[in-house]
Scaffold this active site. Structure first.
Site, PDB file in Angstrom:
ATOM      1  CB  CYS A  38      -4.832  -0.331  -1.125  1.00 29.22           C
ATOM      2  SG  CYS A  38      -5.363  -0.332  -2.831  1.00 29.22           S
ATOM      3  N   GLY A  65      -1.649  -2.311   3.588  1.00 28.93           N
ATOM      4  CA  GLY A  65      -1.624  -0.860   3.629  1.00 28.93           C
ATOM      5  C   GLY A  65      -1.817  -0.349   5.031  1.00 28.93           C
ATOM      6  N   GLY A  83      -3.918  -1.084  -7.169  1.00 22.50           N
ATOM      7  CA  GLY A  83      -3.154  -1.151  -8.406  1.00 22.50           C
ATOM      8  C   GLY A  83      -2.683   0.216  -8.854  1.00 22.50           C
ATOM      9  CE1 TYR A 105       7.842  -8.147   2.896  1.00 17.13           C
ATOM     10  CE2 TYR A 105       6.726  -6.638   1.418  1.00 17.13           C
ATOM     11  CZ  TYR A 105       7.298  -6.892   2.639  1.00 17.13           C
ATOM     12  OH  TYR A 105       7.345  -5.927   3.601  1.00 17.13           O
TER      13      TYR A 105
END
Length: 482
Positions: free
Chosen positions: A21, A47, A122, A262
């Site tokens: 997120c 997200g 996380g 990425y």
């Protein structure tokens, strides 16, 4: 709450890793909720399943969250109702907990006439065990998110005092976590795990303070970048100013190197290094390590674009956009018939036939996780008449599962763990396949002593924080229920 239905994660989106997120919080701004809205807009790439904002006004906390993208969840009427000078926002991609609105964040709880909202990025590797312990002592959980474990610990420890409760609660949880905690008294707290897996930075705008996952969110709201939070740091922002508490931290950091490869937006910066320029450097290093003769270099939009530019620059082979992406494909697009098995891939990317037919091409990608999408796309290029297809990947092969918040938590999901490079290349229908070496990846970040800064566990299997294998199985069982 927005009554939108559960979003199906098993759609035809590209076979890419997903992270948990994005976080954005502001304190001391008269339009805190609207600031959060724009901050979340900048972090939408982190997200797309759900979005939420919690706001504090005169000791009262209000919230709104729902399934979908930020502009789908919020409109001006909703934002006008979220009054207050402190707010925290969240965009989510679930790695633990079902993809339903009950698990959308920020997660808000009320305890003894006070309210607390937490936004978390996380994965807590010991959440399952702490939750079982808390339930045995009478705690009742409202969600399946690991984030709720932290709030239970925090309110149980409040008898120690506010700051001591924070420190004691953070000391109990293990894994990857950057968090923003908002209280109904207006305090905003930024928390970063001792290894520093996930990003979190501090900004300032006309006297208001901001916490955000990436600097691109600060840029959008025209805030000044102050600094990144240190691993193990707790920052408390209140009417009295900013207070920093440092906990014990390991000598080596474990920042997720996949942020550079990425996850992060290319206009963000970590450790003083811009992501766009770093990805170009990865591509240049890849060209040095794995050269091949070809007519053109091309990415599959949008993941390989910046490394592709670097590869082209170093090799002298022209860069072309051989695939055009349809940016208006929804996440829940439904295939019209079973017989159109490749429709999902083709509706998203369409090749420029006149450019590619009869050519030798080099495709630049940032990763191959499960390999399903890559195989389909290579097959389509062959059918188009492309002569030779070489694939170059701007990172090492993913051979080990991630337990810190990326959505491949078992080795069986990773195709590179099942085959060597040559066999994988044949499986994908390629003329050649090569990855950037781990040494080349680290060197091309341009950061001094890079081995002391990054978590590389998905590449080398060296895990900075220990976990229980049974927890991995539990997470996979939880995900299967989504």
């Amino acid at each position: 709450m927005n009554p939108s239905p559960t979003i199906d994660r098993n759609d035809f989106n590209e076979d890419k890793p997903r992270e948990a997120c994005g976080l954005f919080g502001t304190s001391g701004h008269p339009d805190a909720a609207k600031m959060c809205y724009f901050g979340l807009y900048a972090l939408q790439h982190r997200g797309q399943e759900s979005a939420g904002i919690a706001v504090v006004d005169d000791g009262l906390m209000d919230e709104y969250k729902g399934m979908g993208l930020v502009p789908d969840v919020f409109d001006m009427d909703i934002l006008d109702r979220l009054n207050g000078s402190a707010a925290v926002g969240h965009v989510r991609y679930s790695t633990t907990g079902s993809s339903v609105v009950a698990n959308a964040q920020p997660l808000v709880v009320r305890h003894r006439n006070r309210a607390y909202a937490v936004a978390h990025n996380g994965n807590l590797v010991n959440a399952h065990f702490i939750k079982a312990e808390l339930e045995d002592s009478g705690s009742i959980f409202q969600t399946t998110m690991d984030s709720e474990v932290f709030l239970h610990l925090f309110v149980r420890n409040l008898h120690l005092g506010f700051e001591e409760s924070l420190k004691a609660s953070v000391a109990r949880i293990k894994g990857a976590f950057s968090m923003i905690l908002l209280t109904s008294r207006g305090e905003m707290i930024g928390i970063k795990d001792p290894n520093g897996f996930r990003p979190l930075c501090l900004g300032k705008l006309n006297g208001a303070y901001i916490l955000a996952s990436e600097t691109c969110a600060l840029d959008l709201v025209q805030a000044e970048f102050v600094r990144e939070l240190d691993p193990g740091e707790i920052v408390i922002i209140s009417k009295d100013g900013v207070k920093s508490i440092h906990t014990n931290t390991p000598r080596k950091r474990s920042f997720c190197i996949f942020e550079f490869i990425y996850f992060a937006r290319p206009d963000s910066t970590f450790f003083g290094h811009n992501v766009y320029l770093t990805r170009k450097a990865h591509g240049r290093q890849l060209a040095k390590e794995s050269p091949v003769d070809a007519d053109l270099v091309m990415p599959f939009p949008d993941s390989g674009v910046y490394a592709g530019l670097g590869y082209s620059e170093a090799s002298g082979i022209p860069f072309e956009t051989g695939m055009i992406r349809n940016h208006y494909v929804g996440r829940t697009f439904i295939q019209p018939t079973q017989s159109m098995r490749d429709f999902g891939v083709r509706v998203k990317l369409n090749p420029i036939k006149e450019l590619l037919k009869g050519k030798d091409i080099i495709i630049i990608e940032d990763s191959i996780i499960r390999g399903t999408t890559a195989k389909t796309r290579v097959k389509a290029l062959r059918e188009l008449g492309v002569k030779r297809v070489h694939l170059r990947v701007s990172g090492p092969a993913h051979r080990f599962p991630c337990h810190y918040g990326i959505d491949f938590s078992t080795k069986g999901e990773l195709i590179a763990a099942k085959m060597n490079v040559d066999d994988l290349g044949k499986h994908l229908g390629l003329d050649s396949l090569r990855y950037l070496s781990l040494e080349g990846l680290l060197t091309s970040t341009g950061i001094d002593n890079p081995a002391d800064h990054f978590c590389k566990a998905c590449f080398d299997g060296c895990y900075p924080v220990q976990f229980d294998e049974n927890l991995s199985k539990h997470c996979m069982e939880t995900r299967s229920l989504k």
